[in-house]
Design an enzyme around this catalytic site. Structure first.
Site, PDB file in Angstrom:
ATOM      1  N   HIS A   1      -7.037  -7.285  -2.980  1.00 44.95           N
ATOM      2  CA  HIS A   1      -5.888  -6.373  -3.120  1.00 44.95           C
ATOM      3  C   HIS A   1      -5.650  -6.029  -4.589  1.00 44.95           C
ATOM      4  CE1 HIS A   1      -1.711  -4.931  -2.194  1.00 44.95           C
ATOM      5  NE2 HIS A   1      -1.511  -5.358  -3.438  1.00 44.95           N
ATOM      6  N   GLU A   2      -5.664  -7.033  -5.452  1.00 43.83           N
ATOM      7  CA  GLU A   2      -5.409  -6.787  -6.876  1.00 43.83           C
ATOM      8  C   GLU A   2      -6.552  -5.999  -7.516  1.00 43.83           C
ATOM      9  OE1 GLU A   2      -2.567  -7.196  -7.969  1.00 43.83           O
ATOM     10  OE2 GLU A   2      -1.809  -8.399  -6.316  1.00 43.83           O
TER      11      GLU A   2
ATOM     12  N   HIS B   1      -6.112  -2.333  -6.894  1.00 43.99           N
ATOM     13  CA  HIS B   1      -5.177  -1.673  -7.809  1.00 43.99           C
ATOM     14  C   HIS B   1      -5.886  -1.238  -9.093  1.00 43.99           C
ATOM     15  CE1 HIS B   1      -1.507  -2.025  -5.618  1.00 43.99           C
ATOM     16  NE2 HIS B   1      -1.452  -3.339  -5.639  1.00 43.99           N
TER      17      HIS B   1
ATOM     18  N   GLU C   1       0.695   0.139  -2.492  1.00 44.34           N
ATOM     19  CA  GLU C   1       0.537  -1.164  -1.859  1.00 44.34           C
ATOM     20  C   GLU C   1      -0.177  -1.037  -0.521  1.00 44.34           C
ATOM     21  OE1 GLU C   1       1.069  -3.995  -3.248  1.00 44.34           O
ATOM     22  OE2 GLU C   1       1.987  -3.124  -5.047  1.00 44.34           O
TER      23      GLU C   1
END
Length: 274
Positions: A136-137, A140, A204
């Site tokens: 997930h990070e 980003h 997100e």
């Protein structure tokens, strides 16, 4: 083309931020004359650039982040290296911090990113859940949405400062004007940040979907969000507001959904399991 929806939203918000900046520049020239426009442009660019650098440094410093020792966390470094290679980005700098709750966040840009995980997250989550959070990070960083967040905060600060000076220079310069300038600045900054918050919530969902694609399903990340949410509900500690907007988990309700940096965690989990 990857994530057309996110790119379109970022382009729209970027245009709106530029419009806010242009209005602020016009106000400054109206107050001080057109001869100051070169100083306005150079000063504002420098301000945003400095804030970008300082913002990253302050986010890391606020949580006391330190480099994640590779000799102690070889598996995590290997997982991030593998994920980064699959996602077509350079392996980011990995750091660890004590946040009081399981959490993680990314700062920086593609090619110069940093991912911070909390000690509590590594103790609470299973390895596959940690991998979901890391993916997930990394998403980003690959999507460059962190840069939009930081630039948005910079423009909002510039517009707020100009609004404050406009109140002070057009008023009687007394105590009442001073307090009015503070209120006007806060309101102006919040209005600009509404558009940035909208991007923050949407990014997100995108990062969740990217993580699910990279690790072969959304269940590990969904379980991770459930555990992080339960820990946050116990109210163990609070993360600094500036860092909270960057974390994988944040307040999805707030005083109003309009000002929330994250979507409701229940909806994120539902989408991951759909």
């Amino acid at each position: 083309m990857r994530h057309v929806g996110l790119k379109v939203r970022m382009a729209v918000v970027g245009s709106l931020l530029f419009a806010f900046y242009a209005v602020a520049a016009v106000v400054v020239m109206a107050m001080f004359g057109t001869g100051v426009w070169p100083l306005v442009i150079v000063g504002s660019i420098a301000f945003v650039g400095v804030q970008y650098k300082l913002g990253k440094w302050m986010a890391l410093r606020s949580v006391g982040a330190e480099d994640l020792p590779e000799n102690q966390y070889q598996e995590i470094h290997h997982r991030v290296e593998s994920l980064s290679r699959d996602m077509g980005i350079d392996k980011p700098r990995l750091m660890i911090a004590r946040m009081g709750v399981p959490n993680a966040f990314a700062v920086g840009r593609k090619g110069a990113g940093t991912v911070v995980v909390s000690q509590e997250l590594l103790r609470t989550l299973d390895p596959d859940e940690v991998e979901g959070v890391l993916a997930h990070e990394l998403a980003h960083i690959r999507n460059r949405d962190v840069v939009m967040m930081v630039l948005g905060q910079g423009v909002a600060s510039i517009v707020a400062i100009v609004a404050q000076w406009a109140v002070l220079l057009t008023g009687d310069n007394d105590l009442a004007d001073f307090f009015l300038a503070i209120v006007v600045g806060q309101i102006t900054q919040m209005l600009v940040m509404v558009f940035v918050f909208a991007i923050s919530r949407y990014r997100e969902y995108v990062a969740d979907a990217d993580a699910a694609d990279e690790i072969g399903g959304g269940e590990p990340l969904a379980r991770a969000l459930e555990k992080i949410s339960r820990s946050a509900q116990r109210g163990d500690t609070e993360v600094d507001d500036q860092v909270n907007a960057l974390c994988i988990f944040g307040d999805g309700s707030g005083l109003a959904r309009l000002f929330a940096t994250h979507p409701p965690v229940e909806k994120r989990i539902e989408r991951l399991r759909a």
